[in-house]
Design a protein around this motif. Structure first.
Motif, mmCIF file in Angstrom:
data_model
loop_
_atom_site.group_PDB
_atom_site.id
_atom_site.type_symbol
_atom_site.label_atom_id
_atom_site.label_comp_id
_atom_site.label_asym_id
_atom_site.label_seq_id
_atom_site.Cartn_x
_atom_site.Cartn_y
_atom_site.Cartn_z
ATOM 1 N N THR A 102 0.650 -1.228 0.016
ATOM 2 C CA THR A 102 0.152 -0.273 0.067
ATOM 3 C C THR A 102 1.021 1.442 0.059
ATOM 4 N N ALA A 133 -2.314 -1.179 -3.038
ATOM 5 C CA ALA A 133 -3.260 -0.203 -2.950
ATOM 6 C C ALA A 133 -3.111 0.912 -2.978
ATOM 7 N N THR A 135 -3.367 4.594 -1.779
ATOM 8 C CA THR A 135 -4.647 5.485 -0.841
ATOM 9 C C THR A 135 -3.728 7.568 -0.890
ATOM 10 N N ASN A 155 -7.441 3.614 -4.276
ATOM 11 C CA ASN A 155 -8.044 2.972 -3.500
ATOM 12 C C ASN A 155 -8.812 3.232 -2.153
ATOM 13 N N ARG A 156 -8.041 4.017 -2.302
ATOM 14 C CA ARG A 156 -8.277 4.776 -0.010
ATOM 15 C C ARG A 156 -8.654 6.141 -0.105
ATOM 16 N N GLN A 195 -12.485 3.555 -0.465
ATOM 17 C CA GLN A 195 -12.545 3.243 1.668
ATOM 18 C C GLN A 195 -11.992 4.280 1.805
ATOM 19 N N GLU A 225 -13.850 3.145 6.579
ATOM 20 C CA GLU A 225 -13.694 1.933 7.306
ATOM 21 C C GLU A 225 -11.807 2.417 7.546
ATOM 22 N N ARG A 340 -1.802 -6.402 1.496
ATOM 23 C CA ARG A 340 -2.670 -5.296 0.974
ATOM 24 C C ARG A 340 -3.380 -4.648 2.527
ATOM 25 N N ASP A 342 -6.587 -4.859 2.792
ATOM 26 C CA ASP A 342 -7.859 -4.095 2.562
ATOM 27 C C ASP A 342 -8.984 -4.586 4.224
ATOM 28 N N TYR A 343 -9.982 -3.444 3.730
ATOM 29 C CA TYR A 343 -11.016 -3.231 4.810
ATOM 30 C C TYR A 343 -11.730 -4.889 4.967
ATOM 31 N N HIS A 345 -10.807 -7.797 3.894
ATOM 32 C CA HIS A 345 -9.838 -9.046 4.302
ATOM 33 C C HIS A 345 -9.987 -10.027 5.098
#
Length: 346
Positions: A102, A133, A135, A155-156, A195, A225, A340, A342-343, A345
């Protein structure tokens, strides 16, 4: 108080009066119990893996003049910079080799970094690192800009609201900025599909327990998230230079409350905690955090991204100090995770 903590763990919510009572309580046994419960929830949700994010501070030019921020427009003593795309990609290359999956691009609200330029930069990172990812933490934009960045591969998005009380917001920000627009941006980010992360500074000038309760209730309802929370630390070139730093203990208490409220949230143990106390990062993890963000920025520019005084940007706070960070996490029973993270996951 312990019954309130048990209720929060069980139901993920309390009344405003119950939150206020919990925040006002100064008993050590209560703080210890809250931390223990939040730690258990984080371990049950994520195991002992702590997600690492590679932080790239892409520029310290900002058109805003927030009273608490060291890179505010009125600070003429800071050396301004903006990373070019090749440098940003080089930071990503270094981070990828170290195991980061990330990348977090953070910067001031810089008009010279146009939406088109940012869109192309995001697309270049996405093309080079399709498994990572991306952000963003770039402040307030238009909905169109957020949509362009999302389509390009972001993504975020992190956008701390700082305070949900309008009067308090105006104490921290100059005319021309509005809480209403900040909250609108957060709503757009959610609707677009990011996210989305929000959060607060703890101990800003004028902040009260009533303000913190408003923040808690907003975060409870918004269900982000990601939740970013850290203590206020003054910067010498701001109107708040002489104000005291925020409380580490109150920051940890709020971190634990948010973990019990939103068990699956991604919650970092922030650099600000590590700046105020030597074991701040570890204390954040033990209080329920599950993310750390070592600095991938070019070492020669880190001192210029001075949001507050004495900001930790080297050693275990830096990508090159990953081995030291790993050792410190292992010392408290955790390990660094290269997932990664992710929220959803789990």
């Amino acid at each position: 108080m312990k019954r309130l903590i048990d209720k929060l763990r069980r139901t993920h919510r309390l009344s405003a009066e119950e939150y206020a009572a919990l925040l006002a309580c100064e008993e050590r046994s209560v703080a210890d119990y809250l931390r223990q419960q939040a730690g258990e929830v984080a371990l049950a949700q994520f195991g002992n893996g702590i997600f690492i994010r590679g932080l790239i501070e892409i520029g310290n030019r900002c058109h805003n003049d927030c009273y608490y921020c060291g890179i505010r427009r009125s600070n003429t003593s800071v050396a301004r910079y903006g990373l070019d795309r090749d440098t940003i990609l080089a930071c990503c290359k270094e981070g990828y080799a170290l195991g980061f999956r990330t990348f977090v691009m953070q910067g001031g609200e810089d008009p010279s970094m146009t939406d088109e330029w940012m869109e192309q930069t995001i697309a270049a990172i996405r093309a080079a690192y399709p498994d990572c990812a991306i952000t963003l933490s770039l402040g307030e934009k238009t909905r169109e800009a957020y949509e362009r960045f999302y389509r390009a591969g972001a993504n975020r998005y992190l956008l701390r609201h700082e305070t949900h009380n309008d009067r308090h917001y105006r104490m921290l920000h100059p005319a021309g900025m509005s809480l209403e627009y900040r909250l609108q941006c957060l709503q757009w980010l959610k609707e677009i599909g990011y996210q989305t992360g929000t959060g607060i500074m703890v101990g800003t000038p004028g902040q009260t327990i009533a303000h913190l309760v408003e923040d808690i209730l907003f975060i409870e309802a918004f269900h982000p998230e990601m939740i970013g929370i850290g203590p206020f630390i003054p910067h010498h070139a701001t109107p708040f230079a002489a104000e005291p730093a925020g409380s580490v203990e109150m920051t940890l208490k709020l971190l634990s409350i948010f973990r019990l409220m939103h068990p699956a949230a991604l919650i970092p143990s922030t650099t600000a905690l590590a700046t105020l106390v030597p074991d701040g990062r570890e204390r954040g993890i033990l209080a329920g955090a599950n993310v750390v963000m070592p600095n991938l920025s070019p070492p020669e520019q880190r001192k210029n991204y001075s949001l507050y005084d004495r900001k930790a940007a080297f050693g275990a706070e830096a990508a090159e100090g990953l081995r030291e960070l790993s050792r410190r996490m292992e010392a408290i029973g955790y390990r660094l995770s290269t997932e990664r993270g992710d929220y959803n996951h789990v």
